[in-house]
Design an enzyme around this catalytic site. Structure first.
Site, PDB file in Angstrom:
ATOM      1  N   ALA A  16       8.679 -24.391-108.860  1.00 29.04           N
ATOM      2  CA  ALA A  16       9.519 -25.462-109.729  1.00 29.04           C
ATOM      3  C   ALA A  16      11.081 -25.655-109.375  1.00 29.04           C
ATOM      4  O   ALA A  16      11.825 -27.107-109.207  1.00 29.04           O
ATOM      5  CB  ALA A  16       9.423 -25.403-111.538  1.00 29.04           C
ATOM      6  N   ARG A  40       9.825 -17.275-108.035  1.00 26.55           N
ATOM      7  CA  ARG A  40       9.683 -16.755-108.527  1.00 26.55           C
ATOM      8  C   ARG A  40      10.621 -15.679-108.457  1.00 26.55           C
ATOM      9  O   ARG A  40      10.086 -14.168-108.589  1.00 26.55           O
ATOM     10  CB  ARG A  40       9.436 -16.768-106.418  1.00 26.55           C
ATOM     11  CG  ARG A  40       8.379 -17.042-105.973  1.00 26.55           C
ATOM     12  CD  ARG A  40       8.492 -16.609-104.457  1.00 26.55           C
ATOM     13  NE  ARG A  40       9.363 -17.670-103.481  1.00 26.55           N
ATOM     14  CZ  ARG A  40       9.020 -17.336-101.877  1.00 26.55           C
ATOM     15  NH1 ARG A  40       8.348 -16.411-101.993  1.00 26.55           N
ATOM     16  NH2 ARG A  40       9.553 -18.005-101.048  1.00 26.55           N
ATOM     17  N   ILE A  67       2.779 -16.371-105.616  1.00 30.17           N
ATOM     18  CA  ILE A  67       1.175 -17.308-105.573  1.00 30.17           C
ATOM     19  C   ILE A  67       0.317 -16.458-104.600  1.00 30.17           C
ATOM     20  O   ILE A  67      -0.443 -17.273-105.323  1.00 30.17           O
ATOM     21  CB  ILE A  67       1.887 -18.399-105.319  1.00 30.17           C
ATOM     22  CG1 ILE A  67       2.400 -17.953-103.709  1.00 30.17           C
ATOM     23  CG2 ILE A  67       3.027 -18.381-105.781  1.00 30.17           C
ATOM     24  CD1 ILE A  67       3.037 -19.734-102.983  1.00 30.17           C
ATOM     25  N   LYS A 172      -0.599 -27.056 -93.997  1.00 28.78           N
ATOM     26  CA  LYS A 172      -0.282 -27.686 -94.917  1.00 28.78           C
ATOM     27  C   LYS A 172      -2.052 -28.865 -95.324  1.00 28.78           C
ATOM     28  O   LYS A 172      -2.879 -28.795 -95.334  1.00 28.78           O
ATOM     29  CB  LYS A 172       0.642 -29.217 -94.613  1.00 28.78           C
ATOM     30  CG  LYS A 172       1.734 -28.605 -95.046  1.00 28.78           C
ATOM     31  CD  LYS A 172       2.294 -27.452 -96.046  1.00 28.78           C
ATOM     32  CE  LYS A 172       1.891 -29.315 -97.226  1.00 28.78           C
ATOM     33  NZ  LYS A 172       2.213 -29.000 -99.044  1.00 28.78           N
TER      34      LYS A 172
HETATM   35  P1  NDP Z   1      11.885 -26.110-100.698  1.00 30.45           P
HETATM   36  O1  NDP Z   1      11.509 -25.779-100.280  1.00 30.45           O
HETATM   37  O2  NDP Z   1      12.501 -27.699-101.333  1.00 30.45           O
HETATM   38  O3  NDP Z   1      10.612 -26.038-102.132  1.00 30.45           O
HETATM   39  C1  NDP Z   1       9.661 -25.120-102.019  1.00 30.45           C
HETATM   40  C2  NDP Z   1       9.534 -24.875-103.148  1.00 30.45           C
HETATM   41  O4  NDP Z   1       7.720 -23.657-103.239  1.00 30.45           O
HETATM   42  C3  NDP Z   1      10.131 -23.510-103.997  1.00 30.45           C
HETATM   43  O5  NDP Z   1       9.830 -23.494-105.209  1.00 30.45           O
HETATM   44  C4  NDP Z   1       9.741 -22.351-103.211  1.00 30.45           C
HETATM   45  O6  NDP Z   1      10.265 -21.259-103.783  1.00 30.45           O
HETATM   46  C5  NDP Z   1       7.852 -22.085-103.010  1.00 30.45           C
HETATM   47  N1  NDP Z   1       7.783 -21.032-102.618  1.00 30.45           N
HETATM   48  C6  NDP Z   1       8.286 -21.305-100.234  1.00 30.45           C
HETATM   49  N2  NDP Z   1       7.134 -20.362 -99.402  1.00 30.45           N
HETATM   50  C7  NDP Z   1       6.548 -19.673-100.605  1.00 30.45           C
HETATM   51  C8  NDP Z   1       6.117 -18.371-100.403  1.00 30.45           C
HETATM   52  N3  NDP Z   1       6.119 -17.893 -99.919  1.00 30.45           N
HETATM   53  N4  NDP Z   1       5.070 -18.100-101.795  1.00 30.45           N
HETATM   54  C9  NDP Z   1       5.692 -18.742-102.937  1.00 30.45           C
HETATM   55  N5  NDP Z   1       6.644 -19.741-103.226  1.00 30.45           N
HETATM   56  C10 NDP Z   1       7.096 -20.653-102.218  1.00 30.45           C
HETATM   57  O7  NDP Z   1      10.279 -27.911-100.223  1.00 30.45           O
HETATM   58  P2  NDP Z   1      10.125 -29.304-100.765  1.00 30.45           P
HETATM   59  O8  NDP Z   1      10.333 -29.924-102.082  1.00 30.45           O
HETATM   60  O9  NDP Z   1      10.810 -29.967 -99.682  1.00 30.45           O
HETATM   61  O10 NDP Z   1       8.873 -29.244-100.979  1.00 30.45           O
HETATM   62  C11 NDP Z   1       7.495 -29.428-101.855  1.00 30.45           C
HETATM   63  C12 NDP Z   1       6.170 -29.050-101.256  1.00 30.45           C
HETATM   64  O11 NDP Z   1       5.840 -30.869-101.021  1.00 30.45           O
HETATM   65  C13 NDP Z   1       5.576 -28.558-100.210  1.00 30.45           C
HETATM   66  O12 NDP Z   1       4.540 -27.869 -99.863  1.00 30.45           O
HETATM   67  C14 NDP Z   1       5.999 -29.381 -98.803  1.00 30.45           C
HETATM   68  O13 NDP Z   1       5.137 -28.629 -97.693  1.00 30.45           O
HETATM   69  C15 NDP Z   1       5.569 -30.198 -99.418  1.00 30.45           C
HETATM   70  N6  NDP Z   1       6.468 -31.296 -98.742  1.00 30.45           N
HETATM   71  C16 NDP Z   1       8.124 -31.430 -97.945  1.00 30.45           C
HETATM   72  C17 NDP Z   1       7.927 -32.853 -97.230  1.00 30.45           C
HETATM   73  C18 NDP Z   1       9.646 -33.066 -97.425  1.00 30.45           C
HETATM   74  O14 NDP Z   1       9.551 -33.614 -96.318  1.00 30.45           O
HETATM   75  N7  NDP Z   1      10.221 -32.487 -98.330  1.00 30.45           N
HETATM   76  C19 NDP Z   1       7.291 -34.001 -97.067  1.00 30.45           C
HETATM   77  C20 NDP Z   1       5.918 -33.638 -97.267  1.00 30.45           C
HETATM   78  C21 NDP Z   1       5.549 -32.729 -98.375  1.00 30.45           C
HETATM   79  P3  NDP Z   1      11.875 -20.287-103.520  1.00 30.45           P
HETATM   80  O15 NDP Z   1      12.806 -21.357-103.287  1.00 30.45           O
HETATM   81  O16 NDP Z   1      11.662 -19.829-104.103  1.00 30.45           O
HETATM   82  O17 NDP Z   1      11.376 -20.015-101.468  1.00 30.45           O
END
Ligand code: NDP
Length: 352
Positions: A16, A40, A67, A172
């Protein structure tokens, strides 16, 4: 019965505190849902608790440290009616491809598995990506939801030597395949159906916790470096006029996550959510043409090669018509001008 999840229901949002997820949470709350967000660590929930304090008990956070662990979401799913699974690593810094693939795939499997135990759940939305759809081809191609990126899966068989984009794209693709495989295999014992959203690059103003431009995520950070930094983040004119992609505003992909809960026909579908194609020169020209400027104190925006974006012919084009049909007329995409103005105004407010 699987299907639509009306306002008033409780939705679990994984990851979130992320760029997209924080917007998903806000949009859900604005539309009348209650939200439980996973983070996390307690600390990562602090900013969210602050910005959503006005929603009182309608917003809560729970800690899911890892996760990928079996049963990781067993507690978090209790009593929710829907799940938006966004948590997944998005960066281009992995050494071994498994650094991305393992949390992407196992995180997806783990949340779906936990969801089998909770009969209140009606629908699960998984945030995939256009990365799970596209391929690099010599010719131009209009991609649809029928396409799968098998190319990156092949490329990561090279392990560490695979390109960074392939490592992410493979994560992905494999995570989305895992979601659909799990969905098919659990056909007889689940109370929910599945929707997958496939956005390309996501841009637009941020509301999650970011301390400086250097701490922006992959997509917003790339936009900042290309459109705001006078040196275009070290990119060449060639890069900003010939390397492009699809894009969508973060507020639109967030709204799509909410609409995906509300449309019966979305169940069992993957949906490309895209405003259109871009090269950064387009955003640079748009930023320089804004009048009045949202950043009056900032006079050294890059110029690039004005107008050169018009010559760009995108080889990868996304057909997002299926999503428009299914999610309906409420999904009106922000224009490049709106996204640029609002993003620059947000950065200006932060002194960036
Ligand atoms: P962010 O990096 O802002 O957010 C990613 C989220 O996933 C964070 O809450 C992060 O937690 C969590 N996360 C990352 N790695 C892990 C892990 N190993 N274990 C548990 N939690 C993890 O990314 P976005 O908001 O940009 O992306 C969100 C989703 O959207 C993803 O699935 C991404 O692939 C997808 N997406 C994003 C695009 C973009 O352009 N931004 C385009 C297309 C898809 P923490 O903060 O603790 O690391």
């Amino acid at each position: 019965m699987p299907g639509i999840v009306p306002p008033g229901s409780k939705v679990l949002v994984s990851g979130a505190n992320g760029y997209i997820a924080a917007r998903v949470v806000r949009t859900l709350l604005e539309k009348g849902y209650a939200v439980r967000g996973t983070v996390r660590s307690e600390e990562k929930g602090t900013h969210l608790k602050k910005i959503f304090a006005g929603y009182g008990e309608k917003f809560e956070t729970v800690v899911v440290e890892d996760i990928t662990k079996e049963g990781a979401f067993d507690e978090a799913v209790k009593g929710v009616h829907a799940i938006e699974h966004t948590a997944s690593p998005f960066h281009f810094k992995a050494d071994d491809p498994q650094e991305l693939i393992e949390p992407a795939v196992n995180g997806t499997r783990s949340i779906l598995k936990s969801a089998l135990n909770e009969s209140s759940i009606r629908r699960i939305v998984v945030t995939s990506s256009s990365a799970a759809i596209l391929s690099i081809l010599p010719e131009r191609k209009v991609f649809t939801e029928l396409d799968w990126n098998e190319q990156s899966i092949e490329e990561v068989k090279q392990g560490k030597n695979a390109s960074q984009v392939s490592k992410y794209r493979a994560s992905k693709t494999l995570a989305e395949k895992a979601a659909w495989d799990f969905y098919e295999a659990s056909n007889t014992n689940r109370s929910w159906d599945l929707v997958v959203l496939n956005p390309p690059f996501v841009f637009g103003p941020i509301i999650h916790d970011v301390s400086s431009p250097a701490a922006l995520g992959t997509s917003a950070g790339d936009w900042y470096n290309s459109v705001v930094r006078p040196d275009m983040g070290g990119k060449t004119i060639e890069a900003i006029t010939t390397i492009g992609g699809g894009w969508v505003d973060v507020r639109d992909i967030a709204l799509a996550h909410v609409l995906a809960l509300q449309k019966q026909e979305a169940g069992g579908e993957r949906l490309l959510i895209s405003k259109g194609e871009f090269v950064y020169q387009d955003f640079i020209d748009t930023a320089n043409a804004l009048s009045p400027s949202p950043i009056p104190s900032h006079t050294d925006l890059p110029k690039g090669r004005p107008g050169a974006g018009k010559d760009f012919v995108a080889k990868i084009v996304y057909d997002a018509s299926k999503a428009s049909k299914i999610l309906g007329p409420e999904l009106v995409y922000h224009t490049m001008e709106e996204t640029t103005r609002d993003t620059l105004a947000d950065f200006e407010k932060r002194g960036w």
